[in-house]
Design a protein around this motif. Structure first.
Motif, PDB file in Angstrom:
ATOM      1  N   PRO A 104       0.839  -1.472  -0.083  1.00  0.00           N
ATOM      2  CA  PRO A 104       0.296   0.154   0.218  1.00  0.00           C
ATOM      3  C   PRO A 104       0.674   1.202   0.297  1.00  0.00           C
ATOM      4  CG  PRO A 104      -1.163  -1.285   1.944  1.00  0.00           C
ATOM      5  CD  PRO A 104       0.688  -2.038   1.475  1.00  0.00           C
ATOM      6  N   GLY A 105       0.613   2.212  -0.766  1.00  0.00           N
ATOM      7  CA  GLY A 105       1.374   3.501  -0.602  1.00  0.00           C
ATOM      8  C   GLY A 105       0.724   4.378   0.558  1.00  0.00           C
ATOM      9  N   ASP A 106       1.615   5.215   0.568  1.00  0.00           N
ATOM     10  CA  ASP A 106       1.313   6.390   1.909  1.00  0.00           C
ATOM     11  C   ASP A 106       0.110   6.895   2.298  1.00  0.00           C
ATOM     12  OD1 ASP A 106       4.314   5.802   1.864  1.00  0.00           O
ATOM     13  OD2 ASP A 106       4.854   7.409   1.447  1.00  0.00           O
ATOM     14  N   ASP A 107      -0.489   7.543   1.610  1.00  0.00           N
ATOM     15  CA  ASP A 107      -2.247   7.637   1.550  1.00  0.00           C
ATOM     16  C   ASP A 107      -3.181   6.690   1.527  1.00  0.00           C
ATOM     17  OD1 ASP A 107      -1.612   6.689  -1.313  1.00  0.00           O
ATOM     18  OD2 ASP A 107      -2.402   8.359  -1.933  1.00  0.00           O
ATOM     19  N   GLU A 108      -2.587   5.013   1.037  1.00  0.00           N
ATOM     20  CA  GLU A 108      -3.493   4.027   1.298  1.00  0.00           C
ATOM     21  C   GLU A 108      -3.636   3.595   2.811  1.00  0.00           C
ATOM     22  OE1 GLU A 108      -3.490   1.946  -3.083  1.00  0.00           O
ATOM     23  OE2 GLU A 108      -2.095   1.948  -2.024  1.00  0.00           O
ATOM     24  N   ASP A 109      -4.031   4.594   3.757  1.00  0.00           N
ATOM     25  CA  ASP A 109      -4.218   3.700   5.123  1.00  0.00           C
ATOM     26  C   ASP A 109      -5.466   3.074   5.125  1.00  0.00           C
ATOM     27  OD1 ASP A 109      -3.455   4.233   7.539  1.00  0.00           O
ATOM     28  OD2 ASP A 109      -4.818   5.042   8.355  1.00  0.00           O
ATOM     29  N   LEU A 110      -6.200   3.565   4.689  1.00  0.00           N
ATOM     30  CA  LEU A 110      -7.914   1.934   4.598  1.00  0.00           C
ATOM     31  C   LEU A 110      -6.814   0.706   3.876  1.00  0.00           C
ATOM     32  CD1 LEU A 110     -10.881   1.341   5.465  1.00  0.00           C
ATOM     33  CD2 LEU A 110     -11.204   1.610   3.021  1.00  0.00           C
ATOM     34  N   LEU A 111      -6.267   1.132   3.089  1.00  0.00           N
ATOM     35  CA  LEU A 111      -6.374  -0.908   2.798  1.00  0.00           C
ATOM     36  C   LEU A 111      -5.259  -1.474   3.758  1.00  0.00           C
ATOM     37  CD1 LEU A 111      -5.482  -3.043   0.388  1.00  0.00           C
ATOM     38  CD2 LEU A 111      -4.286  -1.429  -0.893  1.00  0.00           C
ATOM     39  N   ARG A 112      -3.897  -0.937   4.163  1.00  0.00           N
ATOM     40  CA  ARG A 112      -3.306  -1.248   5.306  1.00  0.00           C
ATOM     41  C   ARG A 112      -3.972  -1.554   5.395  1.00  0.00           C
ATOM     42  NH1 ARG A 112      -0.537   3.734   5.686  1.00  0.00           N
ATOM     43  NH2 ARG A 112       1.128   2.626   4.216  1.00  0.00           N
ATOM     44  N   ARG A 113      -4.688  -0.973   6.358  1.00  0.00           N
ATOM     45  CA  ARG A 113      -5.634  -1.925   7.957  1.00  0.00           C
ATOM     46  C   ARG A 113      -5.970  -3.589   7.509  1.00  0.00           C
ATOM     47  NH1 ARG A 113      -7.209   3.956   9.668  1.00  0.00           N
ATOM     48  NH2 ARG A 113      -9.175   3.078   8.938  1.00  0.00           N
ATOM     49  N   VAL A 114      -6.701  -3.079   6.629  1.00  0.00           N
ATOM     50  CA  VAL A 114      -6.980  -4.138   5.822  1.00  0.00           C
ATOM     51  C   VAL A 114      -6.207  -5.222   5.811  1.00  0.00           C
ATOM     52  CG1 VAL A 114      -8.409  -5.290   3.871  1.00  0.00           C
ATOM     53  CG2 VAL A 114      -9.560  -2.639   4.738  1.00  0.00           C
ATOM     54  N   LEU A 115      -5.384  -5.067   5.174  1.00  0.00           N
ATOM     55  CA  LEU A 115      -4.295  -6.437   5.121  1.00  0.00           C
ATOM     56  C   LEU A 115      -4.303  -6.645   6.417  1.00  0.00           C
ATOM     57  CD1 LEU A 115      -2.769  -4.891   1.660  1.00  0.00           C
ATOM     58  CD2 LEU A 115      -4.127  -6.618   1.909  1.00  0.00           C
ATOM     59  N   GLN A 116      -3.100  -5.615   7.266  1.00  0.00           N
ATOM     60  CA  GLN A 116      -2.897  -6.338   8.087  1.00  0.00           C
ATOM     61  C   GLN A 116      -3.642  -7.159   9.373  1.00  0.00           C
ATOM     62  OE1 GLN A 116      -2.392  -2.301  10.238  1.00  0.00           O
ATOM     63  NE2 GLN A 116      -0.206  -2.350   9.436  1.00  0.00           N
ATOM     64  N   GLY A 117      -3.109  -8.476   9.990  1.00  0.00           N
ATOM     65  CA  GLY A 117      -3.777  -8.946   9.844  1.00  0.00           C
ATOM     66  C   GLY A 117      -4.871 -10.271   9.400  1.00  0.00           C
ATOM     67  N   SER A 118      -5.156 -10.478   8.203  1.00  0.00           N
ATOM     68  CA  SER A 118      -5.843 -10.838   6.470  1.00  0.00           C
ATOM     69  C   SER A 118      -4.736 -11.451   5.865  1.00  0.00           C
ATOM     70  CB  SER A 118      -6.736 -10.484   6.165  1.00  0.00           C
ATOM     71  OG  SER A 118      -6.849  -9.446   5.548  1.00  0.00           O
ATOM     72  N   GLY A 119      -4.639 -10.144   5.446  1.00  0.00           N
ATOM     73  CA  GLY A 119      -2.915 -10.707   4.279  1.00  0.00           C
ATOM     74  C   GLY A 119      -1.183 -10.829   5.200  1.00  0.00           C
ATOM     75  N   THR A 120      -1.421  -9.306   6.294  1.00  0.00           N
ATOM     76  CA  THR A 120      -0.255  -9.996   6.537  1.00  0.00           C
ATOM     77  C   THR A 120      -0.656  -9.780   7.432  1.00  0.00           C
ATOM     78  OG1 THR A 120      -0.266  -7.795   6.512  1.00  0.00           O
ATOM     79  CG2 THR A 120       0.666  -7.857   4.615  1.00  0.00           C
ATOM     80  N   TYR A 121       0.568 -10.863   8.521  1.00  0.00           N
ATOM     81  CA  TYR A 121       0.137 -11.161   9.712  1.00  0.00           C
ATOM     82  C   TYR A 121       1.626 -11.405  10.308  1.00  0.00           C
ATOM     83  CZ  TYR A 121       1.761 -15.701   7.568  1.00  0.00           C
ATOM     84  OH  TYR A 121       1.670 -16.383   6.541  1.00  0.00           O
ATOM     85  N   ALA A 122       2.074 -11.908  11.663  1.00  0.00           N
ATOM     86  CA  ALA A 122       3.522 -12.452  12.296  1.00  0.00           C
ATOM     87  C   ALA A 122       3.598 -13.431  13.267  1.00  0.00           C
ATOM     88  CB  ALA A 122       3.619 -10.585  13.859  1.00  0.00           C
ATOM     89  N   THR A 123       4.519 -13.402  12.926  1.00  0.00           N
ATOM     90  CA  THR A 123       4.672 -14.898  13.248  1.00  0.00           C
ATOM     91  C   THR A 123       5.411 -15.297  14.933  1.00  0.00           C
ATOM     92  OG1 THR A 123       4.022 -15.849  11.033  1.00  0.00           O
ATOM     93  CG2 THR A 123       5.408 -17.711  11.960  1.00  0.00           C
ATOM     94  N   VAL A 124       5.649 -15.492  15.639  1.00  0.00           N
ATOM     95  CA  VAL A 124       5.968 -15.936  17.134  1.00  0.00           C
ATOM     96  C   VAL A 124       6.791 -17.267  17.038  1.00  0.00           C
ATOM     97  CG1 VAL A 124       6.549 -14.922  19.366  1.00  0.00           C
ATOM     98  CG2 VAL A 124       5.016 -14.033  17.507  1.00  0.00           C
ATOM     99  N   SER A 125       7.903 -17.133  17.723  1.00  0.00           N
ATOM    100  CA  SER A 125       8.729 -17.992  17.545  1.00  0.00           C
ATOM    101  C   SER A 125       8.461 -18.630  19.479  1.00  0.00           C
ATOM    102  CB  SER A 125       9.950 -18.473  16.838  1.00  0.00           C
ATOM    103  OG  SER A 125       9.719 -17.870  15.473  1.00  0.00           O
ATOM    104  N   LEU A 126       8.581 -19.520  19.164  1.00  0.00           N
ATOM    105  CA  LEU A 126       8.010 -20.058  21.187  1.00  0.00           C
ATOM    106  C   LEU A 126       9.020 -21.197  21.417  1.00  0.00           C
ATOM    107  CD1 LEU A 126       4.031 -20.154  21.296  1.00  0.00           C
ATOM    108  CD2 LEU A 126       5.954 -18.274  21.740  1.00  0.00           C
ATOM    109  N   ARG A 127       9.599 -20.957  22.455  1.00  0.00           N
ATOM    110  CA  ARG A 127      10.512 -22.103  23.212  1.00  0.00           C
ATOM    111  C   ARG A 127      10.190 -22.779  23.959  1.00  0.00           C
ATOM    112  NH1 ARG A 127      14.011 -26.191  21.382  1.00  0.00           N
ATOM    113  NH2 ARG A 127      14.509 -24.929  20.336  1.00  0.00           N
ATOM    114  N   PRO A 128       8.852 -24.152  24.032  1.00  0.00           N
ATOM    115  CA  PRO A 128       8.365 -24.300  25.358  1.00  0.00           C
ATOM    116  C   PRO A 128       9.450 -25.241  26.182  1.00  0.00           C
ATOM    117  CG  PRO A 128       7.061 -24.784  22.992  1.00  0.00           C
ATOM    118  CD  PRO A 128       8.333 -24.376  23.454  1.00  0.00           C
ATOM    119  N   GLN A 129       9.249 -24.680  27.729  1.00  0.00           N
ATOM    120  CA  GLN A 129      10.221 -25.297  28.311  1.00  0.00           C
ATOM    121  C   GLN A 129      10.152 -25.760  29.379  1.00  0.00           C
ATOM    122  OE1 GLN A 129      13.433 -23.688  28.455  1.00  0.00           O
ATOM    123  NE2 GLN A 129      13.028 -22.142  27.098  1.00  0.00           N
TER     124      GLN A 129
END
Length: 549
Positions: free
Chosen positions: A68-93
Motif C-alpha cells: 500500500p502507498g503512503d496515502d492508502e491507510d485504509l488498505l493497509r489496515r484491511v491487509l493487516q491481520g488477513s493478508g499480512t500477519y506476524a509469526t512468533v517463535s516460542l520455545r516450550p520449557q
C-alpha cells in the motif's frame, strides 16, 4: 486461576526446534518482545514457554510486491491481520497437566496441537513455576526480579542455588556488582550459606555510590551495612578504609612462607613469565622449604647464580621470577620475615566462616591483578584443604554437628583464575569441578565468559546473564544449556541496565527478568528475615541503615 489474555494461536512447530504461533490481529507486533513468558494451552497440558523470535509474513507474495502507498491507510489496515500477519517463535520449557492440581512442572516431551491458544502468563503461572517466598518459607525462595512486562516476583530456589557453582555475566556497566550483592544478601539473610567475597574494587563491604543517568547516584548499603553482626570485613589496606571513614574487623597480612609454588603458577600470564620460570618454584621449594620465596626475594644477582646451581634451575628463569615477584616486597601487607609467632589473619578468616560469619576481603589500593590473584590463591588453597578435612571428619562420624557449613566463594575477574591455561592449576578450578561434594561452591562474576575454561562453564549450576555484545561471550554464557539457539536471540535483545536472563539449576526454566531494585524494599525484606529466626535485633540494622538514607 486468572484468565490468560490471548496472544495468538499455534500454527507450526516441532519438539526439537520449538513451535510457532500466528499473532492475534488485535495485537501489534511491536508490543511483543523476545524473552516474554507465555503459556500455550494444549488439550491436556499447559506449556510454559518463552518468546524467542518474531517475524512478519504475508499470505500472498503479491501483497509484498505491491505494498500500500503512503496515502492508502485504509488498505493497509484491511491487509493487516488477513493478508499480512506476524509469526512468533516460542520455545516450550515446561509442561503441566491442566486442572487445579499442584503437580510439579514436567520436562517438555511432546508439543501442543494445531490452533492451541497462546496466552500471557499470569501471576499464578509465575508462582507455580518459580515458587513464592510466602509458600516456600522465608529461608528457601528469594525474589530476584520480575518477568518482562509483568510485576510478579520470580524467585530463586536458594537451597539449589548454593549447592552448585554459579555465575553472573555481563559487559561493563550492566550492574553485575549490584546483582551479585542482591544474591549474596539473599543467601546471608536466609542463612543458606556463608560467603567469602574477594572484593577487588571495594564494592561489597560498605556503602557505595549507585550509578545514575543524571550523574547524581545515591549511596546504597553494602553487606556490612545490611548485616553488621553477620559479616566481617577483612582488609589488606587499613589506611584506605580509614580514609573512607570505614572500620575493618581484621587487617590481613601475608607472609612469604605462607606462599606455595602452586599459588604462583597461575600468575604466569599476569607476570609474563615462561613455563620454565614458574615451574622453577618447585625446585626452590624442594631445596629451601617454606623459605623458598624469602630466599629468592632476598638474593642478590650473585646469589641467584648459586641458587640456580644448587637447585638445577635455569639462572635466567630465576632472575626473571625474582624480578617479577619483587613487586610484592613493596606492599605494606606483605612480609618476608617468618610467620611463626605472628598473628595468622588467614586462620582468623577461616574461624569466622566456621562461626557462620560471612567475610568480605577488601584490597583497598592494592588492586593490581598480581595481588588479587596471589592473595586469593593462597587463601583458597588453604580453604580447600580445610574443607576436605572437614568432610573426612563428617564422613567418619556421620554426625550432623560435624557437617561442614555451606560456603559460597565470590570472585570477580574470574577468567584470570579459570582460563583454559590455568583452570586446572588454581584452587578455584578444583572448587568449580569437584568441591560441590565438600559443601563449597563458587559465585563467579565476569564480563568475559569466553575467557573461562569450557569444562568450568559446563559445571556452573545457575547463571544470571546481563547484556553481552560479543558473540563468543554469548556462546560461552550458554554452554551446556538446552535450546541455546533461541536463548541467544533473547540475550542479544536485553537492555543494558537491569535486565538479565536467569537460567539453570535454581530455577525450573529460563526466564528473562527485570532485576529487583537494590533499594529500600529489599533492605526492609532482609531486615525482616534476620530479625526473626536469629538473635539479631532489627534495631541494630535500623541504626546502620539510618545513617545511609
Amino acid at each position: 486461576m486468572a484468565t490468560r489474555s490471548r496472544v495468538g494461536v499455534l500454527t507450526h512447530g516441532s519438539l526439537a526446534q520449538g513451535v510457532e504461533m500466528k499473532l492475534s490481529p488485535a495485537r501489534s507486533v511491536e508490543t511483543v518482545k523476545a524473552g516474554t513468558f507465555v503459556v500455550v494451552e494444549g488439550e491436556t497440558y499447559d506449556f510454559f514457554s518463552l518468546i524467542t523470535d518474531l517475524r512478519i509474513d504475508a499470505a500472498n507474495e503479491g501483497i509484498l510486491l505491491r505494498p500500500p502507498g503512503d496515502d492508502e491507510d485504509l488498505l493497509r489496515r484491511v491487509l493487516q491481520g488477513s493478508g499480512t500477519y506476524a509469526t512468533v517463535s516460542l520455545r516450550p520449557q515446561l509442561m503441566v497437566p491442566q486442572g487445579i492440581g499442584d503437580d510439579d512442572p514436567l520436562p517438555v516431551k511432546t508439543i501442543p496441537a494445531h490452533f492451541s491458544a497462546v496466552g500471557e502468563a499470569t501471576d499464578d503461572d509465575v508462582a507455580r513455576v518459580f515458587g513464592s517466598e510466602a509458600a516456600g518459607g522465608g529461608d528457601r525462595f528469594f525474589w530476584v526480579g520480575t518477568p518482562i512486562g509483568m510485576d510478579s516476583p520470580v524467585c530463586l530456589d536458594l537451597a539449589r542455588f548454593v549447592e552448585r557453582s554459579n555465575a553472573v555475566f555481563g559487559k561493563t556497566g550492566t550492574g553485575k556488582s549490584f546483582l551479585t550483592r542482591l544474591l549474596l544478601a539473599g543467601t546471608i539473610a536466609t542463612n543458606r550459606a556463608v560467603s567469602l567475597v574477594f572484593d577487588m574494587h571495594g564494592e561489597y563491604g560498605y556503602a557505595v555510590r549507585q550509578e545514575a543517568a543524571d550523574g547524581q547516584g545515591a549511596f546504597v548499603p553494602g553487606l556490612k551495612d545490611l548485616f553488621p553482626t553477620r559479616v566481617q570485613l577483612f582488609t589488606l589496606d587499613p589506611e584506605s578504609a580509614r580514609r573512607r571513614n570505614q572500620s575493618a574487623d581484621v587487617e590481613l597480612h601475608l607472609y612469604a612462607d605462607q606462599v606455595e609454588p602452586e599459588d604462583v603458577l597461575p600468575l604466569r600470564e599476569t607476570l609474563n613469565l615462561n613455563a620454565t620460570a614458574t615451574e622453577s618454584t618447585y625446585s626452590l621449594k624442594k631445596k629451601y622449604g617454606r623459605r623458598w620465596l624469602t630466599t629468592l626475594l632476598e638474593a642478590d644477582p650473585n646469589e641467584i647464580e648459586e641458587m640456580a646451581e644448587a637447585t638445577g634451575a635455569h639462572p635466567g628463569s630465576l632472575s626473571a621470577l625474582r624480578r617479577k615477584l619483587d613487586r610484592l616486597d613493596g606492599y605494606a601487607f606483605f612480609h618476608t620475615e617468618p610467620s611463626a609467632g605472628k598473628r595468622d589473619a588467614i586462620e582468623e578468616l577461616f574461624e569466622a566462616l566456621d562461626r557462620g560469619k560471612s567475610v568480605v576481603l577488601q584490597f583497598g589500593r592494592y588492586r593490581s591483578l598480581l595481588v588479587y590473584l596471589l592473595v586469593a590463591n593462597v587463601i583458597t588453597r588453604r580453604l580447600r584443604d580445610r574443607y576436605e578435612k572437614k568432610m573426612e571428619v563428617y564422613e567418619a562420624s556421620k554426625a550432623e554437628a560435624d557437617k561442614p557449613r555451606q560456603l559460597l566463594v565470590t570472585i570477580e575477574e574470574a577468567h584470570n583464575f579459570l582460563g583454559p591455561e590455568t583452570a586446572r592449576e588454581t584452587p578455584f578450578g578444583k572448587i568449580a569441578r569437584e568441591m560441590r561434594k565438600f559443601f563449597v561452591s563458587l559465585l563467579i562474576v565476569d564480563q568475559r565468559p569466553s575467557g573461562i575454561d569450557e569444562e568450568v562453564l559446563s559445571q556452573i549450576g545457575t547463571k544470571l546473564v546481563a547484556q553481552l555484545n560479543d558473540e563468543k561471550d554469548i556462546a560461552a554464557a550458554l554452554v551446556g544449556t538446552p535450546g541455546a539457539t533461541g536463548l541467544r536471540q533473547i540475550l542479544a535483545s536485553l537492555d543494558s541496565k537491569q535486565q538479565a536472563l536467569l537460567l539453570g539449576h535454581a530455577v525450573p526454566m529460563p526466564i528473562t527478568i527485570r532485576t529487583r531494585d537494590y533499594g529500600p524494599d529489599l533492605f526492609d525484606d532482609v531486615k525482616a528475615r534476620v530479625g526473626g529466626p536469629v538473635a539479631e535485633t532489627a534495631g541494630a540494622l535500623q541504626s546502620e541503615m539510618g545513617s545511609l538514607f
